[in-house]
Design a protein around this motif. Structure first.
Motif, PDB file in Angstrom:
ATOM      1  N   TYR A 128     -16.180 -36.630 -18.300  1.00 57.36           N
ATOM      2  CA  TYR A 128     -14.732 -36.647 -18.148  1.00 57.36           C
ATOM      3  C   TYR A 128     -14.343 -36.039 -16.803  1.00 57.36           C
ATOM      4  O   TYR A 128     -15.119 -35.316 -16.168  1.00 57.36           O
ATOM      5  CB  TYR A 128     -14.047 -35.886 -19.290  1.00 57.36           C
ATOM      6  N   LEU A 132      -4.012 -34.762 -16.236  1.00 54.97           N
ATOM      7  CA  LEU A 132      -4.602 -35.944 -16.840  1.00 54.97           C
ATOM      8  C   LEU A 132      -6.057 -35.671 -17.178  1.00 54.97           C
ATOM      9  O   LEU A 132      -6.759 -34.993 -16.426  1.00 54.97           O
ATOM     10  CB  LEU A 132      -4.540 -37.151 -15.891  1.00 54.97           C
ATOM     11  N   PHE A 189      -9.494 -37.910 -18.035  1.00 56.28           N
ATOM     12  CA  PHE A 189     -10.027 -39.261 -17.984  1.00 56.28           C
ATOM     13  C   PHE A 189     -11.443 -39.243 -18.546  1.00 56.28           C
ATOM     14  O   PHE A 189     -12.345 -38.631 -17.975  1.00 56.28           O
ATOM     15  CB  PHE A 189     -10.032 -39.767 -16.544  1.00 56.28           C
ATOM     16  N   GLN A 232     -13.008 -45.248 -20.803  1.00 55.19           N
ATOM     17  CA  GLN A 232     -11.736 -45.566 -20.148  1.00 55.19           C
ATOM     18  C   GLN A 232     -10.527 -45.082 -20.940  1.00 55.19           C
ATOM     19  O   GLN A 232      -9.525 -45.780 -21.080  1.00 55.19           O
ATOM     20  CB  GLN A 232     -11.641 -47.073 -19.888  1.00 55.19           C
ATOM     21  N   VAL A 244      -7.489 -42.367 -21.181  1.00 54.45           N
ATOM     22  CA  VAL A 244      -6.705 -41.453 -20.354  1.00 54.45           C
ATOM     23  C   VAL A 244      -5.733 -40.691 -21.240  1.00 54.45           C
ATOM     24  O   VAL A 244      -5.006 -41.287 -22.034  1.00 54.45           O
ATOM     25  CB  VAL A 244      -5.915 -42.207 -19.268  1.00 54.45           C
ATOM     26  N   THR A 304      -2.566 -37.839 -21.177  1.00 54.20           N
ATOM     27  CA  THR A 304      -1.552 -37.251 -20.306  1.00 54.20           C
ATOM     28  C   THR A 304      -1.009 -35.974 -20.942  1.00 54.20           C
ATOM     29  O   THR A 304      -0.582 -35.987 -22.093  1.00 54.20           O
ATOM     30  CB  THR A 304      -0.395 -38.235 -20.078  1.00 54.20           C
ATOM     31  N   LEU A 356      -2.288 -42.039 -12.810  1.00 56.64           N
ATOM     32  CA  LEU A 356      -2.385 -42.678 -14.114  1.00 56.64           C
ATOM     33  C   LEU A 356      -2.485 -44.194 -13.969  1.00 56.64           C
ATOM     34  O   LEU A 356      -3.294 -44.848 -14.632  1.00 56.64           O
ATOM     35  CB  LEU A 356      -1.172 -42.308 -14.972  1.00 56.64           C
ATOM     36  N   LEU A 415      -5.983 -45.063 -12.866  1.00 63.26           N
ATOM     37  CA  LEU A 415      -6.992 -44.893 -13.900  1.00 63.26           C
ATOM     38  C   LEU A 415      -6.910 -45.976 -14.964  1.00 63.26           C
ATOM     39  O   LEU A 415      -7.925 -46.475 -15.439  1.00 63.26           O
ATOM     40  CB  LEU A 415      -6.856 -43.515 -14.552  1.00 63.26           C
ATOM     41  N   GLU A 416      -5.707 -46.345 -15.363  1.00 62.19           N
ATOM     42  CA  GLU A 416      -5.518 -47.286 -16.450  1.00 62.19           C
ATOM     43  C   GLU A 416      -5.525 -48.739 -16.003  1.00 62.19           C
ATOM     44  O   GLU A 416      -5.792 -49.640 -16.794  1.00 62.19           O
ATOM     45  CB  GLU A 416      -4.190 -47.007 -17.165  1.00 62.19           C
TER      46      GLU A 416
END
Length: 467
Positions: A189, A196, A198, A203, A205, A207, A224, A227-228
């Protein structure tokens, strides 16, 4: 191969389960499930080559079904489909596979939510807090010097309850995470300024809501989105990275727009990194525009043969109705007619009837000279087929870990087998490379294995390409 569905066992989306009583007894449900699988599962003969073992399983399950309640019946039905060890074959309800009876994280955390919130007002630990992710509100508490526990505060799924332990983090950067069916995934991670989290390999995420992050909202949203989402960006003068987290149908327009918008970058990059980590698959249409830039002139495909069943015919008819009225259905109509003429047998839609066919590509006049594809255990289904054909190119190397291993039987559909609300997710074809080259539960092997000591795979790939 054009309608491969994503690997639902890896989905992290949470679908609320509705409390709908089963319309069949457990014994009746089991009987109907067995009939459906025996008649229509394309891997049935290959997976039951020891008849005594299979018959013993059926007899045991029939005996147990007489005294099973709804929850116990779910476990029993799952035991039956699990016997075939096919990631594209599962039983469930409301589009969700039944969870395993046990799991590492079946225990709960003893905690008072109000006391935990009060604790967060004074904590100096950057990781502790309350986070949100799709379908969940999660609390993250430090329980030992080097360990954190992620526990459910709120869940959109009845499969997970408040105080259930969802994941664990170690100070070393490792995580252990339970998917919705409580199967375990492990990886590394990253924390972005404590705002955040991750979980890279799957995958996911998260918040942070509390305590309020110390960086501004614009920075968080920017990170964000990266990452997404899908992105194509330049890493250096020579190398660019293309991130494709999914090949699902709903992302086709996004992928095509991304490639169109960055066509000059694609053509001018000496090196290209394609990041497919956590990509559960979708449709092979998603990567067709990439092939002229990464492949050689010829691509060898291993074909597939489809089991002709009325269920598959009905699904194709439904698919036709979903198409825009201006979309041609000529190809689908031919398939339907072929299936109707060959009910109960296997059909090869390839015009030559051969187990292998070769595509001749018109290569792009300008394309990267070296390509690295990043793949891990979360790379599944049609994303694995992309790896399969990309590895044929002399300029492609796959870095990472073995992929998920769900490609021998595919084009799966969610179907009703006569006992609502139970559903069966089942493939319609078997690959013609079997039994010589199995991939299910094995995966596509990387050209270079990336061990746990490598925390930043993109940085490693960049160094590998430019060294």
């Amino acid at each position: 191969m054009k309608r491969l569905l994503y690997l639902s066992a890896l989905l992290l989306l949470i679908l609320p389960l509705q409390a709908q009583p089963p319309q069949c007894s457990c014994t009746r449900t089991l009987e109907k499930l067995i009939i459906k699988v025996e008649r229509e599962y394309p891997g049935f003969s290959a997976k039951t080559q020891d008849p005594s073992l299979y018959q013993s399983l059926k007899q045991t399950l029939h005996n147990e079904a007489k005294n099973r309640d709804d929850k116990g019946c779910q476990s029993l039905l799952k035991t039956y489909t699990d016997f075939f060890k096919d990631p594209h074959l599962w039983v469930g309800s409301n589009g969700t596979p039944f969870a395993a009876a046990t799991g590492k994280f079946s225990e709960k955390l003893t905690i008072d939510f109000k006391e935990f919130e009060q604790h967060l007002q004074s904590t100096q630990d950057s990781l502790e807090g309350i986070y949100t992710m799709q379908g969940y509100k999660i609390g993250l508490k430090k329980v030992h010097t080097n360990e954190y526990i992620g526990f459910i505060i709120e869940s959109a799924s009845n499969a997970w309850k408040p105080k259930d332990i969802k994941f664990k983090l170690l100070a070393s950067g490792d995580f252990t995470y339970a998917l919705m069916d409580r199967s375990i995934q492990k990886g590394q991670y990253q924390s972005f300024h404590g705002a955040l989290l991750f979980l890279e390999q799957i995958q996911v995420v998260l918040t942070k809501e509390l305590p309020k992050p110390r960086i501004d909202k614009i920075q968080i949203e920017s990170r964000l989105k990266e990452l997404e989402g899908f992105y194509f960006k330049k890493l250096s003068e020579k190398t660019s990275v293309l991130r494709l987290p999914s090949f699902e149908y709903q992302h086709l327009e996004t992928i095509n727009h991304l490639l169109t918008e960055h066509i000059s970058l694609l053509e001018s990059s000496k090196n290209l990194i394609i990041d497919l980590r956590g990509n559960p698959g979708g449709t092979t249409d998603a990567y067709q525009r990439l092939l002229p830039y990464i492949s050689g002139k010829f691509v060898r495909h291993t074909g597939a043969e489809f089991l002709a069943t009325q269920t598959y015919i009905d699904n194709l008819e439904t698919y036709k109705k979903s198409l825009d009225k201006n979309t041609s259905t000529q190809g689908t109509d031919r398939q339907i007619q072929t299936l109707k003429a060959n009910l109960g047998t296997f059909v090869n839609f390839n015009k030559t009837g051969q187990p292998v066919y070769v595509d001749t590509l018109t290569l792009a006049p300008k394309s990267p000279q070296q390509i690295v594809i990043l793949a891990n255990k979360g790379t599944g289904s049609s994303a694995e087929y992309f790896l399969f054909i990309a590895k044929q190119s002399k300029k492609v190397k796959v870095l990472g870990t073995p992929s998920y291993g769900a490609l021998d039987y595919g084009n799966a559909y969610l179907i009703d087998f006569g006992c609502p609300p139970y559903q069966l997710f089942m493939p319609t074809y078997r690959a013609l490379r079997l039994p010589d080259y199995p991939i299910d539960n094995i995966g596509i092997q990387p050209d270079m294995y990336l061990d746990k000591s490598i925390k930043d795979w993109v940085a490693f790939a960049l160094s590998y390409l430019e060294q």
